[in-house]
Design a protein around this motif. Sequence first.
Motif, PDB file in Angstrom:
ATOM      1  N   SER A   1       2.788  -6.148 -11.154  1.00 42.16           N
ATOM      2  CA  SER A   1       2.714  -7.480 -11.751  1.00 42.16           C
ATOM      3  C   SER A   1       1.828  -8.443 -10.981  1.00 42.16           C
ATOM      4  O   SER A   1       2.179  -8.910  -9.893  1.00 42.16           O
TER       5      SER A   1
ATOM      6  N   THR B   1       4.940  -4.068  -6.961  1.00 39.16           N
ATOM      7  CA  THR B   1       5.082  -3.994  -8.414  1.00 39.16           C
ATOM      8  C   THR B   1       3.678  -4.015  -9.010  1.00 39.16           C
ATOM      9  O   THR B   1       2.714  -4.377  -8.322  1.00 39.16           O
TER      10      THR B   1
ATOM     11  N   LEU C   1      12.599 -10.861  -4.876  1.00 36.23           N
ATOM     12  CA  LEU C   1      11.234 -11.036  -5.341  1.00 36.23           C
ATOM     13  C   LEU C   1      10.464 -11.995  -4.447  1.00 36.23           C
ATOM     14  O   LEU C   1      10.976 -13.035  -4.031  1.00 36.23           O
TER      15      LEU C   1
ATOM     16  N   SER D   1       3.480  -9.868  -7.393  1.00 35.84           N
ATOM     17  CA  SER D   1       4.905  -9.771  -7.073  1.00 35.84           C
ATOM     18  C   SER D   1       5.222  -8.468  -6.350  1.00 35.84           C
ATOM     19  O   SER D   1       4.687  -7.414  -6.702  1.00 35.84           O
ATOM     20  N   TYR D   2       6.097  -8.583  -5.342  1.00 35.93           N
ATOM     21  CA  TYR D   2       6.645  -7.404  -4.694  1.00 35.93           C
ATOM     22  C   TYR D   2       8.113  -7.670  -4.403  1.00 35.93           C
ATOM     23  O   TYR D   2       8.588  -8.812  -4.465  1.00 35.93           O
ATOM     24  N   LEU D   3       8.841  -6.615  -4.104  1.00 34.77           N
ATOM     25  CA  LEU D   3      10.265  -6.727  -3.775  1.00 34.77           C
ATOM     26  C   LEU D   3      10.440  -6.531  -2.279  1.00 34.77           C
ATOM     27  O   LEU D   3       9.906  -5.584  -1.710  1.00 34.77           O
TER      28      LEU D   3
ATOM     29  N   MET E   1       0.200  -5.634 -16.333  1.00 35.75           N
ATOM     30  CA  MET E   1       1.380  -4.953 -16.875  1.00 35.75           C
ATOM     31  C   MET E   1       0.990  -4.160 -18.119  1.00 35.75           C
ATOM     32  O   MET E   1       0.100  -4.570 -18.870  1.00 35.75           O
TER      33      MET E   1
END
Length: 182
Positions: free
Chosen positions: A165, A163, A133, A152-154, A41
């Motif tokens: 992240s 993402t 998430l 992490s992905y949505l 990030m």
Amino acid sequence: MNAGELINADRATLRDLLASGHRIDADAIAGWQYRGTSLGMPGFVDQLAWKTFVKAFHRDPGAALARGWNVRIRQTGLLGPIEPLLRKGKPFTFGHFRVEDPRGYSMPAGTDRGLLLDYGQGGNPPLAPTNRLRDPIVALEAGSADLLLGWSYLDFGIVNVPTPSFFTLERFAPIVDPVPAP
């Protein structure tokens, strides 16, 4: 390898490690807390949110797989003491999830080697943004659940949105007082 060695890794390196990671025995993480470190990030995001956190994994009696939650902690540095922030005298927990086998999920390529943390199955409030998430996690060493890498992905059903992240999880202590499922 440890989280400190990955703190400055670029996203391409982290993606490669995720894709080449190892399956995790779900029994090996149940009953444990992990120190989490956010990776990948931008610095200003770490300043606004957090760099370190706790992720806990617990299996309820009779449950097939574990469930879990995140704990906000005082930001004491990568190796500082783990001090949960409190709300109403109890650790501030959020982002409840269920640990799932990734088979049967539509996941981004190269992310289905380990386990999947599904926040949509965690009992969070119906309109919570975290419900979309998903966190695929892998072991960085075969047969060991001491150091994990996640991303992490949505999940929007017909499309997955990546993402930036990534995070490490380092096993640090058994769970003494499980948080009730929401």
